[in-house]
Each structure stands twice: as C-alpha cells, then as structure tokens.
Design an enzyme around this catalytic site. Structure first.
Site, PDB file in Angstrom:
ATOM      1  N   LYS A 128       5.746 -28.371   1.651  1.00  0.00           N
ATOM      2  CA  LYS A 128       6.542 -28.910   0.537  1.00  0.00           C
ATOM      3  C   LYS A 128       7.966 -28.375   0.588  1.00  0.00           C
ATOM      4  O   LYS A 128       8.917 -29.090   0.282  1.00  0.00           O
ATOM      5  CB  LYS A 128       5.903 -28.538  -0.812  1.00  0.00           C
ATOM      6  CG  LYS A 128       4.625 -29.305  -1.097  1.00  0.00           C
ATOM      7  CD  LYS A 128       4.870 -30.342  -2.200  1.00  0.00           C
ATOM      8  CE  LYS A 128       3.773 -31.383  -2.248  1.00  0.00           C
ATOM      9  NZ  LYS A 128       2.658 -31.037  -3.096  1.00  0.00           N
TER      10      LYS A 128
ATOM     11  N   LYS B 224      -2.097 -37.166   6.699  1.00  0.00           N
ATOM     12  CA  LYS B 224      -2.945 -37.423   5.531  1.00  0.00           C
ATOM     13  C   LYS B 224      -2.412 -38.615   4.731  1.00  0.00           C
ATOM     14  O   LYS B 224      -1.197 -38.760   4.590  1.00  0.00           O
ATOM     15  CB  LYS B 224      -2.900 -36.144   4.682  1.00  0.00           C
ATOM     16  CG  LYS B 224      -3.876 -36.067   3.567  1.00  0.00           C
ATOM     17  CD  LYS B 224      -3.627 -34.825   2.730  1.00  0.00           C
ATOM     18  CE  LYS B 224      -2.475 -35.010   1.765  1.00  0.00           C
ATOM     19  NZ  LYS B 224      -2.413 -34.087   0.655  1.00  0.00           N
TER      20      LYS B 224
ATOM     21  N   LYS C 151       0.286 -39.830  -1.664  1.00  0.00           N
ATOM     22  CA  LYS C 151       0.998 -40.637  -2.656  1.00  0.00           C
ATOM     23  C   LYS C 151       2.502 -40.537  -2.477  1.00  0.00           C
ATOM     24  O   LYS C 151       3.241 -41.387  -2.935  1.00  0.00           O
ATOM     25  CB  LYS C 151       0.588 -40.239  -4.072  1.00  0.00           C
ATOM     26  CG  LYS C 151       0.559 -38.764  -4.350  1.00  0.00           C
ATOM     27  CD  LYS C 151      -0.266 -38.491  -5.605  1.00  0.00           C
ATOM     28  CE  LYS C 151      -0.688 -37.037  -5.688  1.00  0.00           C
ATOM     29  NZ  LYS C 151      -1.773 -36.779  -6.575  1.00  0.00           N
TER      30      LYS C 151
HETATM   31  P1  TYM Z   1      -3.586 -33.509  -5.273  1.00  0.00           P
HETATM   32  O1  TYM Z   1      -3.104 -34.020  -6.572  1.00  0.00           O
HETATM   33  O2  TYM Z   1      -2.636 -33.501  -4.132  1.00  0.00           O
HETATM   34  O3  TYM Z   1      -4.869 -34.268  -4.768  1.00  0.00           O
HETATM   35  C1  TYM Z   1      -5.959 -34.474  -5.608  1.00  0.00           C
HETATM   36  C2  TYM Z   1      -7.285 -34.343  -4.912  1.00  0.00           C
HETATM   37  O4  TYM Z   1      -7.442 -35.377  -3.930  1.00  0.00           O
HETATM   38  C3  TYM Z   1      -7.671 -34.818  -2.659  1.00  0.00           C
HETATM   39  N1  TYM Z   1      -6.949 -35.641  -1.685  1.00  0.00           N
HETATM   40  C4  TYM Z   1      -7.488 -36.119  -0.573  1.00  0.00           C
HETATM   41  N2  TYM Z   1      -8.721 -36.019  -0.048  1.00  0.00           N
HETATM   42  C5  TYM Z   1      -8.958 -36.641   1.128  1.00  0.00           C
HETATM   43  N3  TYM Z   1      -8.018 -37.343   1.796  1.00  0.00           N
HETATM   44  C6  TYM Z   1      -6.765 -37.484   1.316  1.00  0.00           C
HETATM   45  N4  TYM Z   1      -5.851 -38.184   1.972  1.00  0.00           N
HETATM   46  C7  TYM Z   1      -6.449 -36.846   0.068  1.00  0.00           C
HETATM   47  N5  TYM Z   1      -5.347 -36.794  -0.693  1.00  0.00           N
HETATM   48  C8  TYM Z   1      -5.656 -36.046  -1.766  1.00  0.00           C
HETATM   49  C9  TYM Z   1      -7.101 -33.396  -2.732  1.00  0.00           C
HETATM   50  O5  TYM Z   1      -7.703 -32.545  -1.791  1.00  0.00           O
HETATM   51  C10 TYM Z   1      -7.453 -33.021  -4.146  1.00  0.00           C
HETATM   52  O6  TYM Z   1      -8.787 -32.602  -4.253  1.00  0.00           O
HETATM   53  N6  TYM Z   1      -3.359 -28.614  -6.085  1.00  0.00           N
HETATM   54  C11 TYM Z   1      -4.132 -29.802  -6.323  1.00  0.00           C
HETATM   55  C12 TYM Z   1      -4.336 -30.105  -7.791  1.00  0.00           C
HETATM   56  C13 TYM Z   1      -4.919 -28.990  -8.579  1.00  0.00           C
HETATM   57  C14 TYM Z   1      -6.273 -28.566  -8.540  1.00  0.00           C
HETATM   58  C15 TYM Z   1      -6.366 -27.510  -9.480  1.00  0.00           C
HETATM   59  C16 TYM Z   1      -7.383 -28.966  -7.800  1.00  0.00           C
HETATM   60  C17 TYM Z   1      -4.260 -28.227  -9.499  1.00  0.00           C
HETATM   61  N7  TYM Z   1      -5.155 -27.329 -10.033  1.00  0.00           N
HETATM   62  C18 TYM Z   1      -7.560 -26.825  -9.684  1.00  0.00           C
HETATM   63  C19 TYM Z   1      -8.571 -28.284  -8.017  1.00  0.00           C
HETATM   64  C20 TYM Z   1      -8.659 -27.232  -8.939  1.00  0.00           C
HETATM   65  C21 TYM Z   1      -3.428 -30.966  -5.675  1.00  0.00           C
HETATM   66  O7  TYM Z   1      -2.257 -30.931  -5.411  1.00  0.00           O
HETATM   67  O8  TYM Z   1      -4.196 -32.047  -5.485  1.00  0.00           O
END
Ligand code: TYM
Length: 336
Positions: free
Chosen positions: A115, A197, A200
């Site tokens: 990032k 990956k 979004k």
């Molecule tokens: P975020 O918002 O980037 O993504 C949300 C969830 O979706 C999964 N994910 C994917 N899995 C498979 N293939 C992909 N292309 C893909 N893109 C996204 C991510 O692994 C995630 O599970 N830091 C976290 C958000 C967060 C969180 C938490 C998660 C904040 N606090 C506490 C779990 C527990 C994040 O940025 O996810």
C-alpha cells in the site's frame, strides 16, 4: 451470545464495491459458519480511511455493504452485523495494543509495503498501524476463528502475536485467534492479470467482478478474460494461471470439482469454457444483486440493523476493554 459456541469475527473495508474475490474468499464462508459459531461481521470503515475516500461514496458503500452481507445469506437474527466506527471500543483498544506492538513487526507487513508503494504521497500513520486496529477488532470479541482470504493471514498472525505478548505480561486476557482460510478460492485472481489478486482498487474494471455487476458486464469481462496459448482446460496454478483461476471460480459457482470440470470441457475451446464460467457467475450473483436492490430501498430497516448490531457488539467489547484497562493500571472509569 451462546456461551457454548466459539466466536468468529471478520470484516471488509467499504473502500470499494464488494468483489467476487471477497465473496469467494470471505463472505461465502461466513454464511457456512453462521450456525456453528457466534459470529460478528463488521463493515470496517475506520480501516477504509487509511486510503483517501470520497466521504459521500464511503457512506453509500458502507450501507450497500451491509445490504450485501444480508443478501449473501448472512442472517441478521443469527449474527451481529455492524459498522466499526459505531463501536468506539475498537479505537480505544487499538491505542493500548499499539503500545504492545513493535515498530519492526509493523514494518514487515507485506500489505503495508504494497500500500505504501501504491500511495507514495499518503503513507500515513494509520496505514502503518492498520494491523493494530485489526488486532483490536479481533481481540475485543475473544475471537477463536477469523475467516479471511489468503492475503489477510499475516494480519491475523500479528493479532495472535500481540495477544500472546499482552497475555504474557498481564496474565490470560485474550483468546488467541486462528485464521480460517478456504481450501478453494483463498486467492481469486484478476481476470485481466491473473498473476495479481482480484482487487476493488484495480484500475482495470474488466479484471474485477463486483457483486452488483449486471449480467452483460459480467459476461463481457469473462469473454475478455486472459488465458494462455494452449487450448486445454486443465488445472495448473503455476503455468496456467488464467485458466486455473477460471476453474476455481467455476468450481465455487457450480460445486463441481476440478476433475469434473476438466472432463466437462474436454475437447472444447476456451471460448465455450469462458462463456460457461460467465453464465455460472451471472446465476450465482443474480439473487444477491436483486436482494440487495430490494434492501437498499428500505433505509429504515438497514438503520435498525446496524443500530442493533452496534449495541450488541458494544456490550461484548466493553467487557474486554474494561478488563484490559484494569490490567494496564488505568483508574476505574467513572459512569456519567
Ligand atoms: P479487504 O476489505 O481487503 O477484503 C475483505 C475480505 O475478502 C478477502 N479477499 C479475497 N479473497 C480471495 N481472493 C481475493 N481476490 C480477495 N480479495 C479480498 C480478504 O482476504 C478479506 O478476508 N484488513 C481486512 C479487513 C479487516 C478484517 C478485520 C478482516 C479489518 N479488520 C478483522 C478480518 C478481521 C481487509 O483489508 O480486507
């Protein structure tokens, strides 16, 4: 909360529209786990602002995300659904845990490095301490299991390390959480650049499918999906990244395993295969899109959902926060 059941916590940032990646990597598994566990599913808007957001859009996306959680099958009567900024205990615990997290360990986080490279003009402190807030999300609820995609594994591991360190200094305070990563679909790749990956924030919209995309947008993206110079539908995640990714998506959408898929498309060209994958995704997402559109018409219902969710979450969170404040030596909070 059923005290016999273990606890699950997970969240998604409303920094973009929900994608097929986040559905397959995370939400789909949340739905499967809701009967067996006490589950909290959060819209982590505080994490979202580590990268600049358009305020009106962030608000709109946060509500749309809540509607999509429900539309994906997360039952609001069985799970706690809420918005992170509505429960101040997340930020409060985050400050304390930041004092038990080392500069060195945060510097090693791959997501921070990625990032920071992409946002050179805004490498803010929130981006750096992001994993501490995420650890607070998880540890506040004495979470056993965190269902996430592969890319979040390192963040769950640091949450566990922070919990271990705190427990070591002050005696048992936090449950040590474990990541729960699906066997198939833990890392859905971009349709245009299958070595990256699906994300979004991706600039190339044809590489990323959003849950609310219309059927013709979905079909166009799959028709244009990057494959390889062979003509054989075969799983090989090293040498055939595009086809393997499409097979994973098709497998999740239809419930067929890789062998069944290879047999089904034996002798067919990639064109037919891509069409079939596109159609399976259209059918997978159709009910989610329609239900979301319905829910978004009823703002009062959504408000009631996130209000109840925040009340329930706050009650649980305050128990852990009180315990932590006592352990570190803060004077008991007056009630006013
Ligand atoms: P975020 O918002 O980037 O993504 C949300 C969830 O979706 C999964 N994910 C994917 N899995 C498979 N293939 C992909 N292309 C893909 N893109 C996204 C991510 O692994 C995630 O599970 N830091 C976290 C958000 C967060 C969180 C938490 C998660 C904040 N606090 C506490 C779990 C527990 C994040 O940025 O996810």
């Amino acid at each position: 909360m059923d005290t016999q059941k273990k606890t699950i916590f997970s969240g998604i940032k409303p920094s973009g529209d929900l994608t097929l990646g986040s559905y397959i990597g995370a939400i789909k598994n949340w739905v499967n786990l809701q009967e067996e566990y006490n589950c909290l599913y959060c819209i982590v808007d505080m994490h979202a602002i580590t990268v600049r957001q358009e305020p009106a859009l962030l608000r709109k996306r946060s509500l749309a995300q809540l509607a999509q959680y429900v539309a994906c099958g997360i039952d609001p009567d069985k799970n706690i659904l809420y918005i992170q900024s509505h429960v101040p205990a997340h930020a409060e615990l985050s400050w304390v845990l930041g004092c038990y997290t080392m500069f060195g360990e945060l510097s090693r986080m791959t997501q921070f490095k990625d990032k920071a490279a992409k946002n050179e003009d805004n490498i803010n402190a929130g981006l750096f301490t992001y994993p501490v807030l995420m650890a607070s999300d998880i540890l506040l609820y004495q979470t056993h299991l965190v269902p996430v995609g592969e890319d979040q594994k390192q963040h769950v591991e640091i949450a566990r390390d922070i919990a271990k360190r705190f427990n070591g200094v002050y005696s048992e305070t936090f449950i040590l959480p474990e990541p729960f990563i699906p066997k198939t679909g833990a890392r859905i790749m971009s349709l245009q650049e299958p070595e990256n990956k699906m994300s979004k924030s991706e600039m190339d919209s044809d590489g990323c499918i959003c849950l609310l995309d219309e059927p013709d947008t979905i079909m166009r993206a799959f028709r244009k999906a990057v494959t390889d110079s062979e003509t054989c539908v075969r799983f090989d995640s090293e040498n055939k990244k595009g086809i393997s990714n499409l097979m994973t998506i098709y497998s999740v959408a239809t419930g067929k395993n890789f062998e069944e898929i290879e047999n089904e498309f034996d002798g067919c060209g990639y064109g037919d295969f891509k069409l079939a994958v596109g159609e399976s995704v259209v059918e997978l997402l159709r009910p989610i899109r329609e239900k979301t559109q319905d829910l978004l018409k009823n703002k009062d219902y959504l408000e009631q959902l996130y209000t109840e969710g925040a009340m329930k979450a706050s009650r649980i969170a305050s128990k852990t926060l009180d315990k932590v404040y006592r352990k570190v030596g803060f004077v008991k909070k007056p009630r006013f």
